[in-house]
Design an enzyme around this catalytic site. Structure first.
Site, PDB file in Angstrom:
ATOM      1  N   SER A 281     -25.403 -83.990 -19.287  1.00  0.00           N
ATOM      2  CA  SER A 281     -24.556 -84.684 -18.329  1.00  0.00           C
ATOM      3  C   SER A 281     -24.586 -83.917 -17.022  1.00  0.00           C
ATOM      4  O   SER A 281     -24.848 -82.709 -16.995  1.00  0.00           O
ATOM      5  CB  SER A 281     -23.120 -84.746 -18.876  1.00  0.00           C
ATOM      6  OG  SER A 281     -22.210 -85.135 -17.883  1.00  0.00           O
TER       7      SER A 281
ATOM      8  N   TYR B 143     -14.995 -80.595 -23.001  1.00  0.00           N
ATOM      9  CA  TYR B 143     -16.282 -81.301 -22.940  1.00  0.00           C
ATOM     10  C   TYR B 143     -17.196 -80.667 -21.892  1.00  0.00           C
ATOM     11  O   TYR B 143     -18.379 -80.434 -22.150  1.00  0.00           O
ATOM     12  CB  TYR B 143     -16.023 -82.771 -22.622  1.00  0.00           C
ATOM     13  CG  TYR B 143     -17.266 -83.616 -22.502  1.00  0.00           C
ATOM     14  CD1 TYR B 143     -17.918 -84.087 -23.634  1.00  0.00           C
ATOM     15  CD2 TYR B 143     -17.780 -83.956 -21.254  1.00  0.00           C
ATOM     16  CE1 TYR B 143     -19.054 -84.873 -23.533  1.00  0.00           C
ATOM     17  CE2 TYR B 143     -18.915 -84.743 -21.142  1.00  0.00           C
ATOM     18  CZ  TYR B 143     -19.550 -85.197 -22.283  1.00  0.00           C
ATOM     19  OH  TYR B 143     -20.674 -85.966 -22.165  1.00  0.00           O
TER      20      TYR B 143
ATOM     21  N   LYS C  17     -20.899 -78.919 -22.443  1.00  0.00           N
ATOM     22  CA  LYS C  17     -22.125 -79.331 -21.766  1.00  0.00           C
ATOM     23  C   LYS C  17     -22.733 -78.170 -20.977  1.00  0.00           C
ATOM     24  O   LYS C  17     -23.960 -78.018 -20.927  1.00  0.00           O
ATOM     25  CB  LYS C  17     -21.844 -80.510 -20.829  1.00  0.00           C
ATOM     26  CG  LYS C  17     -21.559 -81.814 -21.559  1.00  0.00           C
ATOM     27  CD  LYS C  17     -22.729 -82.244 -22.432  1.00  0.00           C
ATOM     28  CE  LYS C  17     -22.499 -83.573 -23.116  1.00  0.00           C
ATOM     29  NZ  LYS C  17     -23.588 -83.981 -24.020  1.00  0.00           N
TER      30      LYS C  17
END
Length: 338
Positions: A142, A155, A159
């Site tokens: 991402s 999150y 990542k």
């Protein structure tokens, strides 16, 4: 098509969202697809889709946070098909919450699925790829691997960790002269069911930060990355802007997100505090690749096309430059009046 001529592809988080769209993309190419996810009912629906497109499907109801289950699935795949050609790490969970309201258990769970799940998948893939000195591992990342945003600290941390982990392992493969390709695909905001079932403490219902892309754009990019040796592939103009912008002006990003990052991740409707979430177990329901943002999601990305056709784009740009130069020379040599 003979079995030995079909690619053997493993996709985690395969039953919904980007994973489901990626399954559909690979199924177009008469592939052997091994789908890993927690929800067995959705996995069976995924299997029907794969086989309906002429590909071969095997399903594994697996929580990627369980390293033994991931390894066992890989062993079964190799026992049946003899190899794994492509492994795509995609499974994820998240929590929408200010950091100071997060619990240690929630943080650990997001990390176990979204980061350790990629570690275990990579371990399983390399266990079987290294003896053959062949294979490709795709990490579905991402733009948040480079630029953290508020309300998703667990999150974003996962990542970021995937990005650093991938660079480390890639360097080791280079050192050992192993011909296994490790790539990362950095996604923008995508219209998936994630925003219907992610655990949230926000006062309003969650949404991806616009612009929002359809999951098929991500799936086509993942398929391309699995077959072309690009170190990283940014998907969507926003991913490139965020990643490169953060390199040059990270402080500006901090202040901008402090002002805009809360509202841009929430819809106008109030959240249901009793809504089920998928942090610890899958949410039942008729979910597939798309979320609820079809009316505003982008269906095509010129940036992705140009990013995956660099030689052609460079040739067109060079041709345009030569034509422009020739035109200007001709204009300069023309008399001002006749």
């Amino acid at each position: 098509m003979r079995m030995q001529d079909r690619e053997v592809v493993v996709i985690t988080g395969a039953s919904a969202g980007v994973g489901r769209a990626t399954v559909r993309e690979f199924a177009k190419h008469k592939t052997i697809i091994c789908a890993l996810a927690r929800d067995e009912k959705r996995l069976k629906e995924t299997q029907d889709e794969i086989e309906g497109q002429g590909s071969i499907a095997r399903i594994f109801p697996v929580d990627v946070a369980d390293h033994e289950a991931v390894m066992a699935a890989a062993d079964k795949i190799v026992a049946e098909f003899g190899r794994i050609d492509i492994w795509i790490n995609n499974a994820m969970v998240s929590v929408f919450s200010p950091f100071h309201e997060m619990t240690p258990e929630e943080y650990r769970r997001v990390t176990d699925v979204t980061y350790h799940g990629f570690v275990y998948g990579t371990m399983a893939a390399l266990k079987h790829m290294r003896p053959r000195n062949q294979g490709t591992i795709v990490q579905v990342g991402s733009a948040l691997a480079y630029r953290g945003i508020p309300l998703q600290s667990a999150y974003c941390g996962a990542k970021h960790a995937i990005q650093g982990f991938t660079e480390s392992v890639r360097s080791e493969l280079y050192h050992d002269n192993v011909d296994i390709w490790l790539t990362m695909v950095q996604l923008p905001a995508v219209n998936t069911p994630q925003f219907e079932w992610t655990k949230s403490r926000l006062p309003r219902r969650s949404k991806p930060v616009p612009p929002i892309y359809q999951p098929e754009i991500a799936a086509r990019a993942i398929h391309w990355a699995a077959h072309n040796r690009r170190r990283e592939l940014n998907v969507g103009i926003t991913s490139s802007v965020v990643i490169f912008g953060n390199k040059w002006a990270p402080g500006l990003g901090d202040h901008y997100l402090a002002a805009q990052g809360y509202g841009s991740q929430q819809r106008d409707e109030p959240a249901d505090p009793n809504a089920p979430d998928n942090l610890w177990k899958p949410v039942p329901g008729n979910y597939a690749a798309h979320g609820v943002f079809d009316d505003i999601a982008i269906k095509r990305s010129p940036q992705v096309w140009m990013n995956t056709h660099r030689p052609l784009v460079a040739g067109l740009a060079a041709g345009a430059a030569v034509a422009a130069y020739a035109f200007l020379r001709k204009e300069r040599s023309r008399p001002l009046w006749s």
